[in-house]
Design a protein around this motif. Sequence first.
Motif, PDB file in Angstrom:
ATOM      1  N   LYS A   7      19.397 -16.290  16.058  1.00 30.02           N
ATOM      2  CA  LYS A   7      19.571 -16.413  14.663  1.00 30.02           C
ATOM      3  C   LYS A   7      18.401 -16.916  13.986  1.00 30.02           C
ATOM      4  O   LYS A   7      17.900 -18.061  14.589  1.00 30.02           O
ATOM      5  CB  LYS A   7      20.763 -17.002  14.098  1.00 30.02           C
ATOM      6  N   ILE A  30      16.429 -10.819   4.117  1.00 27.30           N
ATOM      7  CA  ILE A  30      17.147  -9.549   3.975  1.00 27.30           C
ATOM      8  C   ILE A  30      16.086  -8.398   3.556  1.00 27.30           C
ATOM      9  O   ILE A  30      15.645  -8.479   2.440  1.00 27.30           O
ATOM     10  CB  ILE A  30      18.301  -9.380   3.334  1.00 27.30           C
ATOM     11  N   ILE A  72      18.143  -7.028  13.036  1.00 29.54           N
ATOM     12  CA  ILE A  72      19.442  -7.401  12.658  1.00 29.54           C
ATOM     13  C   ILE A  72      19.590  -8.409  11.900  1.00 29.54           C
ATOM     14  O   ILE A  72      20.130  -8.556  10.836  1.00 29.54           O
ATOM     15  CB  ILE A  72      20.469  -7.820  14.090  1.00 29.54           C
ATOM     16  N   ASN A  73      18.550  -9.586  12.194  1.00 26.88           N
ATOM     17  CA  ASN A  73      18.549 -10.744  11.191  1.00 26.88           C
ATOM     18  C   ASN A  73      18.197 -10.202   9.829  1.00 26.88           C
ATOM     19  O   ASN A  73      18.521 -11.140   8.878  1.00 26.88           O
ATOM     20  CB  ASN A  73      17.453 -11.866  11.831  1.00 26.88           C
ATOM     21  N   SER A 126      19.036  -7.414   8.523  1.00 25.27           N
ATOM     22  CA  SER A 126      20.080  -6.521   7.711  1.00 25.27           C
ATOM     23  C   SER A 126      21.010  -7.492   7.072  1.00 25.27           C
ATOM     24  O   SER A 126      21.657  -8.239   7.575  1.00 25.27           O
ATOM     25  CB  SER A 126      20.502  -5.729   8.851  1.00 25.27           C
ATOM     26  N   GLU A 127      21.888  -7.024   6.020  1.00 22.86           N
ATOM     27  CA  GLU A 127      22.971  -7.532   5.295  1.00 22.86           C
ATOM     28  C   GLU A 127      24.259  -7.332   5.937  1.00 22.86           C
ATOM     29  O   GLU A 127      24.876  -7.989   6.211  1.00 22.86           O
ATOM     30  CB  GLU A 127      22.696  -6.830   3.825  1.00 22.86           C
ATOM     31  N   LEU A 182      26.743 -10.143  17.292  1.00 27.70           N
ATOM     32  CA  LEU A 182      27.238 -10.289  15.964  1.00 27.70           C
ATOM     33  C   LEU A 182      27.802 -11.589  15.718  1.00 27.70           C
ATOM     34  O   LEU A 182      27.282 -12.306  14.701  1.00 27.70           O
ATOM     35  CB  LEU A 182      28.294  -9.518  15.485  1.00 27.70           C
ATOM     36  N   LYS A 215      26.611 -12.256  11.568  1.00 27.43           N
ATOM     37  CA  LYS A 215      26.577 -11.097  10.705  1.00 27.43           C
ATOM     38  C   LYS A 215      28.019 -10.594  10.278  1.00 27.43           C
ATOM     39  O   LYS A 215      29.042 -10.500  10.962  1.00 27.43           O
ATOM     40  CB  LYS A 215      25.760 -10.195  11.368  1.00 27.43           C
ATOM     41  N   LYS A 216      27.797  -9.716   9.129  1.00 22.64           N
ATOM     42  CA  LYS A 216      28.883  -9.074   8.759  1.00 22.64           C
ATOM     43  C   LYS A 216      28.975  -7.557   9.212  1.00 22.64           C
ATOM     44  O   LYS A 216      27.815  -7.145   9.168  1.00 22.64           O
ATOM     45  CB  LYS A 216      29.110  -9.026   7.106  1.00 22.64           C
ATOM     46  N   GLY A 227      33.307 -12.055   8.300  1.00 22.56           N
ATOM     47  CA  GLY A 227      32.248 -11.787   9.130  1.00 22.56           C
ATOM     48  C   GLY A 227      32.525 -12.834  10.409  1.00 22.56           C
ATOM     49  O   GLY A 227      33.169 -13.518  10.351  1.00 22.56           O
TER      50      GLY A 227
END
Length: 354
Positions: free
Chosen positions: A192, A197, A264-265, A267-268, A282, A287-288, A334
Amino acid sequence: MEIQRKNILVAPLNWGLGHATRCIPIIKKLQELGFTPIIASDGEALQLLKLEFPHLKFLKLPSYTITYPKKGKNFRWKMVQNIPNMILAMRKERELVKKWIAEFKLHGIISDNRLGVYSPKVPSAFITHQLNVLTGSTTFFSTKIHQKIINKFTECWVPDVADEQNLSGKLGHLNLTDLKIKYIGPLSRFRKTDTAIKYDLLVLLSGPEPQRTILEEKLILELKNYAGKVIFVKGKMEQKQEFSQVENILFYNFMQSGELEKTINESELVLCRSGYTTIMDLAKLGKKAFFIPTPGQFEQEYLAEKFQKEGLIPFCNQEDFSIEKLNEVQNHKGLSNFKGEVNWQQLFSLFERE
């Protein structure tokens, strides 16, 4: 005098890309701790790991030739049809392993759901999150058969925690068992990062055909009604990475680990299958998401239902999906990472036995 590095065979199943990708942190840690991984698989799983570790030795295993039906209700029958191919592949696996132990002086084996990749001559670890194999009305029999195979290995490594708060639920937890189980903690190749974003939505596909293509085509149609910025990773392992921009959607055929971690980091929200490796990723990245389980695949359907009941991630069946369903995400928490790291030295002490 140079210390002889121990050769460890790492063999993930080629069924989607999840088995291969969750072996990536294992392969990296083996190298860090002075072992020499030798990778064996087939198809897209083998191709992906060759891109990640071009300097390592690769061996080819027989394919289980697993295919999915176009209709989810035929999933169990299709799996029954696949059984003869799987049995034949397992026999060939055992023959190859016997040969490779002598040829490459193997000191250990790590098999991620490769049922025939083990040997009584060297310590053999089996990785699975499915101690219970859900197949509907035949769950009792499929579970017993699977556990009988697991018992042939020295140890069974479950990528989850033993606690009540866990990721795999009843798939990876038994009330009573004589299996030699080690809960090693969730496995993820990602880290992470605090990144701005960049994308409203990441679509992340994988899995056997034809269901991967069926979902891809459906989502492309649905995304015509989505106004946000989208990055769409198809999960198609090909010789060359390709990308294209179509209106608000940036398409990639595939991404390697570093690029996918960054994406991925950035992305919302993630729209994906409810495969277990994806769930571990995830959770690691906090992440959601929105899940669309593979039709008829009991494991993915169970996991999707589990996380929705826990108020973490919503889901719907593939045929019911519409882009408006993504609005349900805001009512769910999430996933968040589990504390604690894998004790790699303790885990790999299995291969220090003489």
